[in-house]
Scaffold this motif. Structure first.
Motif, mmCIF file in Angstrom:
data_model
loop_
_atom_site.group_PDB
_atom_site.id
_atom_site.type_symbol
_atom_site.label_atom_id
_atom_site.label_comp_id
_atom_site.label_asym_id
_atom_site.label_seq_id
_atom_site.Cartn_x
_atom_site.Cartn_y
_atom_site.Cartn_z
ATOM 1 N N LYS A 8 10.844 14.299 -4.310
ATOM 2 C CA LYS A 8 11.655 13.299 -5.008
ATOM 3 C C LYS A 8 13.054 13.851 -5.253
ATOM 4 N N ALA A 9 13.132 15.085 -5.686
ATOM 5 C CA ALA A 9 14.426 15.722 -5.935
ATOM 6 C C ALA A 9 15.257 15.799 -4.659
ATOM 7 N N ALA A 10 14.574 15.861 -3.519
ATOM 8 C CA ALA A 10 15.262 15.908 -2.224
ATOM 9 C C ALA A 10 15.573 14.512 -1.693
ATOM 10 N N GLY A 11 15.210 13.475 -2.470
ATOM 11 C CA GLY A 11 15.566 12.114 -2.088
ATOM 12 C C GLY A 11 14.437 11.222 -1.615
ATOM 13 N N ALA A 12 13.212 11.717 -1.598
ATOM 14 C CA ALA A 12 12.084 10.901 -1.141
ATOM 15 C C ALA A 12 11.845 9.734 -2.090
ATOM 16 N N LYS A 13 11.544 8.582 -1.512
ATOM 17 C CA LYS A 13 11.215 7.397 -2.299
ATOM 18 C C LYS A 13 9.710 7.156 -2.340
ATOM 19 N N TYR A 14 9.010 7.723 -1.340
ATOM 20 C CA TYR A 14 7.576 7.471 -1.199
ATOM 21 C C TYR A 14 6.818 8.773 -0.993
ATOM 22 N N CYS A 15 5.527 8.687 -1.202
ATOM 23 C CA CYS A 15 4.606 9.768 -0.889
ATOM 24 C C CYS A 15 4.825 10.158 0.575
ATOM 25 N N ASP A 53 0.778 -1.235 0.000
ATOM 26 C CA ASP A 53 0.000 0.000 0.000
ATOM 27 C C ASP A 53 0.812 1.289 0.000
ATOM 28 N N ILE A 54 2.074 1.235 0.355
ATOM 29 C CA ILE A 54 2.853 2.474 0.353
ATOM 30 C C ILE A 54 3.010 2.949 -1.094
ATOM 31 N N ALA A 80 -0.396 8.813 5.976
ATOM 32 C CA ALA A 80 -0.432 7.352 5.967
ATOM 33 C C ALA A 80 0.881 6.774 5.440
ATOM 34 N N CYS A 81 1.353 7.269 4.318
ATOM 35 C CA CYS A 81 2.601 6.750 3.747
ATOM 36 C C CYS A 81 3.793 7.036 4.653
ATOM 37 N N ALA A 82 3.789 8.178 5.320
ATOM 38 C CA ALA A 82 4.884 8.499 6.250
ATOM 39 C C ALA A 82 4.900 7.511 7.408
ATOM 40 N N ALA A 83 3.727 7.166 7.938
ATOM 41 C CA ALA A 83 3.655 6.184 9.025
ATOM 42 C C ALA A 83 4.100 4.807 8.532
ATOM 43 N N VAL A 84 3.645 4.427 7.348
ATOM 44 C CA VAL A 84 4.034 3.130 6.787
ATOM 45 C C VAL A 84 5.541 3.069 6.573
ATOM 46 N N PRO A 107 4.928 4.573 -3.966
ATOM 47 C CA PRO A 107 6.221 5.056 -4.459
ATOM 48 C C PRO A 107 6.046 6.434 -5.101
ATOM 49 N N ILE A 108 7.033 7.258 -4.931
ATOM 50 C CA ILE A 108 6.939 8.659 -5.377
ATOM 51 C C ILE A 108 6.673 8.765 -6.880
ATOM 52 N N ASP A 109 7.295 7.915 -7.689
ATOM 53 C CA ASP A 109 7.070 7.983 -9.134
ATOM 54 C C ASP A 109 5.628 7.632 -9.508
ATOM 55 N N MET A 110 5.030 6.699 -8.748
ATOM 56 C CA MET A 110 3.628 6.349 -9.003
ATOM 57 C C MET A 110 2.707 7.513 -8.624
ATOM 58 N N LEU A 111 3.042 8.186 -7.540
ATOM 59 C CA LEU A 111 2.250 9.342 -7.126
ATOM 60 C C LEU A 111 2.300 10.436 -8.183
ATOM 61 N N ILE A 112 3.493 10.704 -8.666
ATOM 62 C CA ILE A 112 3.652 11.734 -9.701
ATOM 63 C C ILE A 112 2.842 11.364 -10.944
ATOM 64 N N ALA A 113 2.980 10.129 -11.383
ATOM 65 C CA ALA A 113 2.261 9.681 -12.581
ATOM 66 C C ALA A 113 0.751 9.768 -12.375
ATOM 67 N N PHE A 114 0.271 9.343 -11.209
ATOM 68 C CA PHE A 114 -1.166 9.391 -10.943
ATOM 69 C C PHE A 114 -1.665 10.834 -10.890
#
Length: 119
Positions: A92-99, A56-57, A103-107, A59-66
């Protein structure tokens, strides 16, 4: 599992359950895991919980695409989708891998303890 790790994951699990962006499936898995803590089913529920979190987490690229898609614009609204995509590209540019929604931060925080959880 060490008590400090368990306490941390329990705390983050409560944050996850209370996050407005938490999906119903993840919320159910979190509640099931909390109910199993301290019981003989804890190990099996932990494995299920970790599997659900990994699925359920976002990924940042999926968030951007969505957010940039027509579905994303319909879901969030055009302006919000634009803002979400821009924010996601920035983190993402700052290094994030996920949204970085609550919720995603907790996960992500829980999954950082995955090896300790699955011991």
């Amino acid at each position: 599992m060490e008590q400090a790790v368990l306490d941390y994951v329990v705390e983050k699990t409560h944050e996850l359950i209370n996050a407005p962006t938490c999906s119903s499936e993840t919320k159910a898995a979190a509640k099931s895991w909390l109910d199993a803590v301290g019981t003989e089913s804890q190990k099996a529920e932990t494995q299920k919980y970790v599997q659900e979190l990994e699925q359920d987490i976002m990924p940042i690229d999926m968030l951007i695409a969505f957010a940039q898609s027509e579905k994303g614009k319909a879901y969030f609204g055009s302006d919000a989708a634009c803002n979400i995509a821009a924010h996601a590209q920035e983190i993402k540019a700052a290094g994030a891998k996920y949204c970085d929604c609550p919720a995603c931060a907790a996960v992500e925080a829980i999954l950082e303890k995955k090896a300790d959880l699955l011991k």
